[in-house]
Scaffold this motif. Sequence first.
Motif, PDB file in Angstrom:
ATOM      1  N   LYS A  91       0.799  -1.305  -0.259  1.00 56.04           N
ATOM      2  CA  LYS A  91      -0.182  -0.079   0.023  1.00 56.04           C
ATOM      3  C   LYS A  91       0.833   1.177  -0.011  1.00 56.04           C
ATOM      4  CE  LYS A  91      -3.933  -1.955   0.147  1.00 56.04           C
ATOM      5  NZ  LYS A  91      -4.767  -1.994  -0.973  1.00 56.04           N
ATOM      6  N   LYS A  92       2.007   1.119   0.624  1.00 54.66           N
ATOM      7  CA  LYS A  92       2.930   2.362   0.722  1.00 54.66           C
ATOM      8  C   LYS A  92       3.306   2.766  -0.741  1.00 54.66           C
ATOM      9  CE  LYS A  92       4.592   2.523   5.519  1.00 54.66           C
ATOM     10  NZ  LYS A  92       5.585   1.892   6.057  1.00 54.66           N
ATOM     11  N   GLU A  95       0.485   4.138  -2.432  1.00 51.43           N
ATOM     12  CA  GLU A  95       0.131   5.813  -1.959  1.00 51.43           C
ATOM     13  C   GLU A  95       1.164   6.554  -2.640  1.00 51.43           C
ATOM     14  OE1 GLU A  95      -1.034   5.498   2.101  1.00 51.43           O
ATOM     15  OE2 GLU A  95      -2.535   3.796   1.565  1.00 51.43           O
ATOM     16  N   SER A  96       2.582   6.087  -2.652  1.00 50.60           N
ATOM     17  CA  SER A  96       3.434   7.154  -2.913  1.00 50.60           C
ATOM     18  C   SER A  96       3.311   7.455  -4.286  1.00 50.60           C
ATOM     19  CB  SER A  96       4.625   6.739  -2.621  1.00 50.60           C
ATOM     20  OG  SER A  96       5.130   5.343  -3.236  1.00 50.60           O
ATOM     21  N   TYR A  97       2.749   6.719  -5.134  1.00 55.68           N
ATOM     22  CA  TYR A  97       2.325   6.978  -6.814  1.00 55.68           C
ATOM     23  C   TYR A  97       1.660   8.115  -6.905  1.00 55.68           C
ATOM     24  CZ  TYR A  97       0.687   6.245 -11.369  1.00 55.68           C
ATOM     25  OH  TYR A  97       0.430   6.337 -12.697  1.00 55.68           O
ATOM     26  N   LEU A  98       0.622   8.244  -5.882  1.00 56.40           N
ATOM     27  CA  LEU A  98      -0.078   9.599  -5.975  1.00 56.40           C
ATOM     28  C   LEU A  98       0.422  10.801  -5.803  1.00 56.40           C
ATOM     29  CD1 LEU A  98      -3.187  10.236  -6.057  1.00 56.40           C
ATOM     30  CD2 LEU A  98      -3.159   9.776  -3.629  1.00 56.40           C
ATOM     31  N   ARG A  99       1.766  10.787  -4.910  1.00 56.72           N
ATOM     32  CA  ARG A  99       2.540  11.773  -4.643  1.00 56.72           C
ATOM     33  C   ARG A  99       3.043  12.370  -5.901  1.00 56.72           C
ATOM     34  NH1 ARG A  99       5.673   9.632  -0.935  1.00 56.72           N
ATOM     35  NH2 ARG A  99       7.641  10.105  -1.780  1.00 56.72           N
ATOM     36  N   GLN A 133      -8.824   6.727   1.726  1.00 52.98           N
ATOM     37  CA  GLN A 133      -8.186   8.340   1.832  1.00 52.98           C
ATOM     38  C   GLN A 133      -7.533   8.543   0.791  1.00 52.98           C
ATOM     39  OE1 GLN A 133      -5.487   8.458   5.122  1.00 52.98           O
ATOM     40  NE2 GLN A 133      -6.435  10.559   5.511  1.00 52.98           N
ATOM     41  N   PRO A 134      -6.281   7.812   0.089  1.00 50.65           N
ATOM     42  CA  PRO A 134      -5.843   8.070  -1.080  1.00 50.65           C
ATOM     43  C   PRO A 134      -6.951   8.308  -2.306  1.00 50.65           C
ATOM     44  CG  PRO A 134      -5.190   6.211  -0.498  1.00 50.65           C
ATOM     45  CD  PRO A 134      -5.932   6.500   0.701  1.00 50.65           C
TER      46      PRO A 134
END
Length: 471
Positions: A91-92, A95-99, A133-134
């Motif tokens: 998941k990390k 989620e970091s892809y979103l940044r 959340q993401p």
Amino acid sequence: MKRHLKNYGKGPIKCRDYLFKKLTEKISEKDFTGYTIQYPPLLTWDKLENKICKEWQKISPEDKLGIYIHIPFCEQKCIFCRYYSKKEKNKKVIESYLRFLEKEIMMYRRYLANKQIHSLYIGGGTPTIFTLQPLAKLLSILKSNFLFSEDAQMCIEVTPQSLDLKKLLLLKRFGINRLTIGVQSLNKNVLKEVGRLQNPKEAIKLLGIAKGLGFQTVNIDLMAGLPKETLSSFKRGLDKTLKKNPDMVHIHPFYPIKYTEFMKSGCYLSKCEMDLRTKMCELADKTLRSRGFCPKKFDAYGKKDDSRNIQLCDAIENISSYIGFGAGAVSHIRGSLRYVNHNDVCKYISCIKKKVPPIMKGINLTKRDEMIYYLTACLRYGYVLKSEFRRIFGKEVTSVFSKELAYLKKRGIVHETDEKIVIKVKNIGEYLVFSKYFYDDEIIEICKQHMDKLNIPEREITLDETRYMCL
Ligand code: SF4
């Protein structure tokens, strides 16, 4: 890149069926974008100058601009998949892809800030692999950085195993109005065989919930010809799906290409299995028509015109621009460029870290390229209207493509009425072969350079050869 040989079209057009069959297979083998209609083909794209952000400034206010977002992660890689996505459970990482996606959006934002956005399409991969959340963050980023028109179509692709009521409510709250649910099959054995994690009962239940929540369009993707699917299990799956009253049903025939896990592991479809795939498509056609669905222009079976994927339809019928964000996303700037981002998450992220657009390759477009794209895309759906061609390009389709049309008419492949040019083909393979007669010689030459040395006879192809093509 030098474009368009000066001598193009001077001599008579020769029979190039066999060459075009081989080219079709090569083109689809290398194309990870999932497009069945792409002109010029991805195979011919090359490095581009770094001027792309500014090109977006030039698009006209009339252009029906769309935004495409690619989420290249899936919980499991389905063996039939021909899209760019990778198995990712961390998941990390997801989620970091979103940044980085947000940073990429910020690179282009100032060039697009005042442009009205007509459509949003969030695809993948599995966009709903994001937790709540993401997912909310992604939608907020989009809404706060772009100006969506009031009637914008807002689509997202979802898979049953990554979806639940909370996510559906969130999507609704953020204005998503079109869902594409990748059901693919409701046969447990098939799902296991193709590496899809979903539970068929849960999938059907979710379909009902999504319909109940009142999304404007619920589109269901089903596949025909998957390993272990029988005609009766396919029929049962289709019937169960239709009971939930979807607005649109997309039947995707399973065409394995070298890019799929299926072929990478040495599997192939026998002629018998391909014939079964055809029977499933025919059965689906009959069933869907009997339940009030009909093929919608530039899209799948639907009951209403507004169920169509507007971004895809605009891209064809108005040659509209769309900007793709994310690894492997494709973009089109009308009259200027087609390009694709790196289809490797690490390379994509590394470019963004260096503050450069993460573009892998692309191609400069001429007006003729746009005409060929339009004509061949229309013919994919059976015909091109002369008046529409005139509206878009200010020219007569019969003059621009006089030689090609004369040749194909002589062979009985197209015919002309006062209003349209109609193509008469018996399967998608025939369409892909014959539509290449409209391609520019230079594009064909570039494609040929990617092929192994082949003895390419100038001969016609048989119906069997197109029926069993590897697309
Ligand atoms: S879930 Fe969709 S995108 Fe992901 S591997 Fe399966 S078919 Fe491909």
